[in-house]
Design an enzyme around this catalytic site. Structure first.
Site, PDB file in Angstrom:
ATOM      1  N   ASP A   1       0.860  -1.186   0.000  1.00 17.55           N
ATOM      2  CA  ASP A   1       0.000   0.000   0.000  1.00 17.55           C
ATOM      3  C   ASP A   1       0.894   1.233   0.000  1.00 17.55           C
ATOM      4  OD1 ASP A   1      -2.770   0.888   0.173  1.00 17.55           O
ATOM      5  OD2 ASP A   1      -2.290   1.639   2.169  1.00 17.55           O
TER       6      ASP A   1
ATOM      7  N   PHE B   1       8.198   1.576  -1.215  1.00 18.10           N
ATOM      8  CA  PHE B   1       9.259   1.782  -0.225  1.00 18.10           C
ATOM      9  C   PHE B   1       9.987   3.121  -0.383  1.00 18.10           C
ATOM     10  CE2 PHE B   1       9.026  -2.921  -0.310  1.00 18.10           C
ATOM     11  CZ  PHE B   1       8.787  -3.156   1.044  1.00 18.10           C
TER      12      PHE B   1
ATOM     13  N   HIS C   1       9.144  -9.382   5.914  1.00 18.88           N
ATOM     14  CA  HIS C   1       9.089  -7.977   5.533  1.00 18.88           C
ATOM     15  C   HIS C   1      10.149  -7.189   6.308  1.00 18.88           C
ATOM     16  CE1 HIS C   1       7.339  -3.945   4.978  1.00 18.88           C
ATOM     17  NE2 HIS C   1       6.695  -4.466   3.951  1.00 18.88           N
TER      18      HIS C   1
END
Length: 296
Positions: A137, A150, A260
């Site tokens: 997102d 990112f 992650h």
């Protein structure tokens, strides 16, 4: 202002819709006759269509779809990406998505800015992609999201996940030094696709544009790369990215998976994964240029 954008400015001008039969080059069927009339009229058997007629029908259908797609082609889409993904823009889900995003921009602040939603397609030709990093997102804070997952533009400080990516790079890539900013455009121009699953978000409301159609569109992007390119390195960080990349052909491409880089999980496998150096090893083995991860 972003909030005032309409569906016309976001996805191109919209003209009056034609009926489905007209759009496909067909004619509206005649009203069905009553049984008595059918009994009195002789049956007419249409001769089979010739190859020329069939070809003309197919061309008409293709032209109709092309015209419909052009109405919803997003602003700022890279030309090579537009050519290969053009069919998506005529699909009902994308037309519905276009309307949703346009209405959101009328009522709220939406990130990224209109001209940057598709900046990931402006950095390199679709056929020059050699690495894919999947995000989820866009950042939902002011001046953060600019179309690359990112990444943030200067002078916005790097968010925590990106800081952890830099920490891993410092131990994985010889000579890498924290660049002092969070703009990853330098990677994108080398063929590193920084793709979020969802491409827009309402300000200060994470995942607010989730399940509105973006996931289907970005799935089609991943699918195109999977089917049309060879030797792409996919970096799948976290369960969400791994699920989105589950259909990637492992015999045709290289898939690197770990947790992650978020502060909540980075210490459980992201640090020490060596994905950046391993990516370059894969690329060099295939005769491709490695990514200069220091070029930021």
């Amino acid at each position: 202002m972003i909030g005032q954008k309409t569906i016309n400015s976001f996805f191109g001008p919209v003209s009056k819709k034609r009926s489905a039969p007209e759009a496909w080059g067909e004619t509206t069927p005649e009203k069905k006759k009553r049984p008595a009339e059918e009994d009195e009229s002789p049956k007419i058997v249409s001769p089979p269509l010739s190859p020329e007629q069939l070809g003309r029908i197919q061309r008409n259908k293709a032209a109709a779809l092309q015209k419909l797609a052009s109405r919803y082609t997003p602003e700022g889409l890279g030309e090579s990406w537009r050519q290969e993904l053009n069919a998506e823009f005529a699909k009902p889900y994308f037309i519905k998505l276009a309307g949703f995003v346009a209405e959101e921009r009328k009522r709220y602040t939406v990130y990224p800015p209109l001209h940057q939603v598709f900046s990931w397609t402006q950095m390199c030709d679709i056929r020059d992609v050699k690495v894919v990093i999947l995000g989820q997102d866009p950042y939902h804070g002011p001046k953060q999201a600019h179309g690359l997952c990112f990444s943030v533009q200067q002078p916005v400080p790097p968010p925590p996940s990106l800081e952890n990516m830099y920490k891993e790079l410092e131990t994985d890539i010889e000579g890498f030094v924290h660049p002092g900013h969070g703009d990853l455009t330098g990677w994108a121009k080398q063929g590193v696709l920084l793709l979020n699953a969802v491409l827009t978000v309402r300000a200060h409301n994470a995942n607010s544009h989730k399940d509105r159609g973006w996931e289907q569109f970005t799935d089609s992007v991943v699918s195109w790369l999977n089917k049309n390119l060879d030797g792409v390195v996919f970096m799948l960080w976290g369960a969400y990215a791994q699920k989105k990349g589950s259909s990637i052909d492992r015999k045709r491409h290289h898939v690197l998976q770990t947790v992650h880089p978020s502060p909540l999980s980075a210490h459980r496998g992201f640090f020490g994964c060596h994905h950046f150096s391993r990516t370059n090893t894969f690329l060099q083995d295939l005769g491709k240029d490695p990514v200069d991860w220091k070029a930021l």
